[in-house]
Design an enzyme around this catalytic site. Structure first.
Site, PDB file in Angstrom:
ATOM      1  N   ARG A  70      72.762  55.250  58.561  1.00 53.61           N
ATOM      2  CA  ARG A  70      72.607  56.392  57.668  1.00 53.61           C
ATOM      3  C   ARG A  70      72.756  55.816  56.270  1.00 53.61           C
ATOM      4  O   ARG A  70      72.010  54.921  55.907  1.00 53.61           O
ATOM      5  CB  ARG A  70      73.584  57.522  57.998  1.00 53.61           C
ATOM      6  CG  ARG A  70      73.079  58.869  57.445  1.00 53.61           C
ATOM      7  CD  ARG A  70      73.976  60.031  57.773  1.00 53.61           C
ATOM      8  NE  ARG A  70      75.286  59.960  57.114  1.00 53.61           N
ATOM      9  CZ  ARG A  70      76.254  60.839  57.303  1.00 53.61           C
ATOM     10  NH1 ARG A  70      76.093  61.843  58.130  1.00 53.61           N
ATOM     11  NH2 ARG A  70      77.405  60.710  56.669  1.00 53.61           N
ATOM     12  N   LYS A  93      84.086  70.105  55.087  1.00 44.38           N
ATOM     13  CA  LYS A  93      82.757  70.726  55.222  1.00 44.38           C
ATOM     14  C   LYS A  93      82.635  71.605  56.459  1.00 44.38           C
ATOM     15  O   LYS A  93      81.834  72.523  56.485  1.00 44.38           O
ATOM     16  CB  LYS A  93      81.674  69.658  55.210  1.00 44.38           C
ATOM     17  CG  LYS A  93      81.680  68.773  56.442  1.00 44.38           C
ATOM     18  CD  LYS A  93      80.633  67.676  56.357  1.00 44.38           C
ATOM     19  CE  LYS A  93      80.699  66.821  57.602  1.00 44.38           C
ATOM     20  NZ  LYS A  93      80.400  65.412  57.345  1.00 44.38           N
TER      21      LYS A  93
HETATM   22  C1  LIG Z   1      81.307  64.647  57.826  1.00 46.58           C
HETATM   23  C2  LIG Z   1      81.734  63.363  57.284  1.00 46.58           C
HETATM   24  C3  LIG Z   1      82.993  62.865  57.608  1.00 46.58           C
HETATM   25  C4  LIG Z   1      83.929  63.553  58.550  1.00 46.58           C
HETATM   26  O1  LIG Z   1      83.479  63.375  59.854  1.00 46.58           O
HETATM   27  P1  LIG Z   1      84.336  63.916  61.093  1.00 46.58           P
HETATM   28  O2  LIG Z   1      83.609  63.425  62.276  1.00 46.58           O
HETATM   29  O3  LIG Z   1      84.349  65.392  60.973  1.00 46.58           O
HETATM   30  O4  LIG Z   1      85.678  63.345  60.965  1.00 46.58           O
HETATM   31  C5  LIG Z   1      83.368  61.664  57.032  1.00 46.58           C
HETATM   32  N1  LIG Z   1      82.563  60.998  56.199  1.00 46.58           N
HETATM   33  C6  LIG Z   1      81.333  61.449  55.875  1.00 46.58           C
HETATM   34  C7  LIG Z   1      80.489  60.647  54.943  1.00 46.58           C
HETATM   35  C8  LIG Z   1      80.876  62.645  56.410  1.00 46.58           C
HETATM   36  O5  LIG Z   1      79.651  63.095  56.081  1.00 46.58           O
END
Ligand SMILES: *Cc1c(COP(=O)(O)O)cnc(C)c1O
Length: 353
Positions: free
Chosen positions: A129, A36
């Site tokens: 969350r 993302k």
């Molecule tokens: C964005 C996200 C990640 C990745 O997080 P990083 O800190 O970029 O490694 C993993 N799991 C979920 C559910 C996320 O939304």
């Protein structure tokens, strides 16, 4: 060539993947590469694929749609909206879930499309969350296991997103224990036990991860940072993505605004220290395209003063570089700036190969 632009060095991303995958493999952990941060641009996802990542996660279906032709397991990592159930089943193989009602809709969508969709049940472990409460997970798992077009792939958890809660041995123990209870309830082993994001990376090789066999890593790969303590991962590069912006004004100005003062463009009342006359530059980029708080000038003599929608003001008095209007300045980016910059149509993207 247009500015602002993000210059992307695929070799540096490749380097980071190799370091992280090696460490993960030594600890029997699979890595889900999270895309993302760069809007799942296929050019970069191909580097993931070519360097051994077999599963990628993105928070948006519109992003996963871009990589349908790549031979990867595609995971939707934001819990699905019911309104998009059909697309979720169509464009992703697995989704993270925390509502039984949504999983029922995915099951219906699966029937319609004659497809089986995988789900990972998220468990709430304190970051507050997404996630089922630990006490509901057994019943949910039992129900999901009965659904014809849903395959229960595993369980997972999330840390340091909203509450800033850091994964520790206690949380690992709880998740592993829940895994075993779920397995007992459904009478078979789970495939994926996903223990968090880049904030869990520092655990690799340090503590026993027990049943955890998967981490979802975005920032670690893109910017070389583990996110529990904000430290650089040894051997990784933090400059795979560089922002270059063009200077549109340079002038000596007072360091404290003068005249009657109200709010700034974003409703805040900023404070300024009086440093007398300072040499300032304005760059043609702003909050529309970047999170200005997570931009870091490569030139150590440059200091960011502030940003508005379309302007970034920097202090260049202490720089050894002779900046001029029409020339450019470079910045490293934090995750916030990267996320916004990569999705902005106003920002050019250039690949260095
Ligand atoms: C964005 C996200 C990640 C990745 O997080 P990083 O800190 O970029 O490694 C993993 N799991 C979920 C559910 C996320 O939304």
């Amino acid at each position: 060539m247009s500015y602002p632009k993000i210059k992307i060095d695929l070799d540096k991303i490749k380097n980071n993947i190799n370091i992280i995958l090696k460490k993960a493999q030594e600890n029997n952990i699979d890595i889900m590469g999270v895309t993302k941060g760069f809007a799942c641009e296929p050019e970069i996802v191909k580097v993931f694929l070519e360097n051994g990542i077999k599963m990628v996660g993105d928070s948006r279906i519109i992003n996963l749609k871009k990589i349908q032709n790549l031979d990867l397991i595609k995971v939707l990592i934001r819990i699905p909206m019911i309104s998009t159930a059909l697309e979720v089943v169509k464009y992703s193989d697995i989704s993270l879930n925390s509502e039984i009602k949504t999983i029922e809709e995915l099951n219906k969508a699966g029937k319609k499309l004659n497809k089986t969709h995988g789900v990972i049940l998220m468990v709430e472990q304190g970051d507050l969350r997404e996630g089922f409460l630990p006490e509901e997970i057994l019943e949910v798992a039992y129900e999901v296991e009965k659904m014809e077009n849903i395959n229960l792939e595993g369980i997972g958890t999330n840390f340091t997103c909203v509450g800033g809660v850091i994964p520790d041995s206690n949380k690992i123990f709880q998740l592993s224990q829940l895994t075993e209870k779920v397995e007992e309830k459904i009478g078979r082993k789970l495939k994926i036990i996903s223990g968090g994001n880049s904030s869990s990376y520092h655990q690799l090789g340090e503590v026993d991860l027990k049943r955890i066999n998967n981490l979802r890593i975005g920032e670690g790969i893109l910017l070389g940072r583990e996110t529990a303590f904000g430290e650089n991962i040894l051997g990784t590069k933090d400059d795979g993505f560089i922002l270059e912006g063009e200077i549109i004004e340079i002038k000596e100005k007072e360091s404290v605004p003068y005249g009657r003062r109200g709010m700034d463009a974003f409703g805040k009342k900023p404070e300024f220290k009086d440093r007398g006359l300072r040499k300032r530059a304005i760059l043609a980029l702003g909050k529309q395209d970047f999170e200005c708080e997570s931009l870091y000038p490569i030139d150590k003599g440059v200091e960011i003063i502030g940003g508005s929608s379309d302007h970034l003001v920097v202090d260049i008095s202490d720089s050894k570089i002779n900046y001029e209007v029409g020339k450019t300045m470079e910045f490293k980016m934090g995750y916030g700036a990267l996320l916004r910059g990569m999705t902005s149509i106003y920002v050019d993207k250039e690949y260095k190969k």
